[in-house]
Scaffold this motif. Structure first.
Motif, PDB file in Angstrom:
ATOM      1  N   THR A 274       0.815  -1.212   0.000  1.00 23.02           N
ATOM      2  CA  THR A 274       0.000   0.000   0.000  1.00 23.02           C
ATOM      3  C   THR A 274       0.849   1.263   0.000  1.00 23.02           C
ATOM      4  O   THR A 274       0.375   2.337  -0.381  1.00 23.02           O
TER       5      THR A 274
ATOM      6  N   ILE B 165       4.294  -7.759  11.466  1.00 23.85           N
ATOM      7  CA  ILE B 165       3.718  -7.262  10.211  1.00 23.85           C
ATOM      8  C   ILE B 165       4.834  -6.876   9.254  1.00 23.85           C
ATOM      9  O   ILE B 165       5.686  -6.042   9.576  1.00 23.85           O
TER      10      ILE B 165
ATOM     11  N   GLN C 249       1.493  -4.716   3.704  1.00 21.65           N
ATOM     12  CA  GLN C 249       0.134  -4.992   3.260  1.00 21.65           C
ATOM     13  C   GLN C 249       0.066  -4.880   1.748  1.00 21.65           C
ATOM     14  O   GLN C 249       0.603  -3.953   1.140  1.00 21.65           O
TER      15      GLN C 249
ATOM     16  N   ASN D 183      -7.405  -9.416   4.837  1.00 25.01           N
ATOM     17  CA  ASN D 183      -7.294  -8.024   4.411  1.00 25.01           C
ATOM     18  C   ASN D 183      -6.029  -7.743   3.610  1.00 25.01           C
ATOM     19  O   ASN D 183      -5.820  -6.620   3.156  1.00 25.01           O
TER      20      ASN D 183
ATOM     21  N   VAL E 115      -2.854  -8.263   4.866  1.00 31.16           N
ATOM     22  CA  VAL E 115      -1.726  -7.966   5.747  1.00 31.16           C
ATOM     23  C   VAL E 115      -0.803  -9.175   5.771  1.00 31.16           C
ATOM     24  O   VAL E 115      -1.241 -10.305   6.030  1.00 31.16           O
TER      25      VAL E 115
END
Length: 275
Positions: A151, A178, A181, A168, A170
């Protein structure tokens, strides 16, 4: 008579182009994320025929006979961006983009969601083919080596194939950290995109457009399914039936052309004998 020959020849050319498009669809029936093309066939402008100097009135010397069709042509190939079925592969690098609720644009065409990748020139490209892999630098790429973007517009460095992706988009490491994304963009009018090869699409508008990220848009829902790929939306049975229809239409126009040719040959031979 020559007008009829031109019309029949135009019909043969249109059906030939349609047959080539359908053959290409059938050849990509196993290509992940491939969207079938549909041919838009239109007629050339009709001609109005009238008999000259046949009416008795002084104001109207022409008697209208009617319209004459002048043939057809393939105006364009329009991709069908309908969601394809999902195929389970079990590979962690395979990601299927499952579209949910999508709004319609001002032209009545439903929008579409796409992965963002980099092209050979470094510019943005879009794809529905989620059959990804990890290159030697630990970057998530397409099967042809184009880097998948997040993103933030940067390449996704996943390190290796041991990662997970939630619904989503991720991306999480084995430790639950993380990584990034997936960049999923919403295109209001997918018909503005054109094919570029290797499953990539490029924006064909006159001005560059920055498509919005789908994440966070209230009127859009989607899911990322890890271990799946989206299959081609080509229907082999329907495609083969359309190919047969195109072949028969080509044959019909061919017979008309042959009939005109025989009539011209007969006319030329008889005129030659009279001379």
């Amino acid at each position: 008579m020559l007008r009829g020959m031109y019309g029949a020849a135009a019909g043969m050319l249109a059906q030939q182009q349609r047959q080539e498009m359908l053959t290409n669809n059938l050849a990509n029936v196993q290509t992940p994320g491939y969207k079938a093309d549909q041919a838009t066939i239109r007629a050339f402008p009709s001609m109005m025929l009238a008999a000259m100097n046949t009416s008795s009135g002084p104001m109207n010397q022409n008697k209208v006979i009617g319209e004459l069709a002048t043939g057809v042509y393939v105006q364009e190939h329009v991709p069908n961006f309908k969601q394809g079925d999902l195929n389970q592969t079990g590979n962690t690098t395979d990601l299927a983009l499952l579209q949910g609720v999508l709004p319609e644009g001002e032209n009545g065409v439903q929008g579409g969601l796409f992965f963002t990748v980099t092209g050979d020139d470094g510019a943005l490209r879009y794809t529905r083919n989620g059959q990804f892999t990890v290159d030697g630098e630990g970057v998530l790429t397409t099967s042809s080596g184009h880097r998948v973007l997040g993103t933030d517009g940067q390449a996704l460095e996943v390190g290796n194939t041991s990662f997970s992706v939630n619904e989503n988009g991720v991306i999480l490491s084995n430790e639950g950290d993380i990584i990034g994304q997936l960049g999923i963009v919403y295109v209001e009018n997918p018909l503005d995109l054109t094919r570029e090869g290797n499953g990539l699409l490029t924006y064909s508008g006159e001005e560059a457009e920055d498509f919005p990220q789908a994440i966070g848009m209230d009127d859009i829902t989607y899911q990322i399914q890890q271990g799946f790929v989206e299959k081609s939306n080509v229907d082999p049975t329907q495609t083969m039936a359309e190919m047969m229809s195109a072949y028969r239409a080509f044959e019909a126009n061919q017979r008309v052309l042959q009939a005109y040719d025989q009539s011209l040959q007969k006319a030329v031979n008889e005129i030659g004998r009279l001379g």
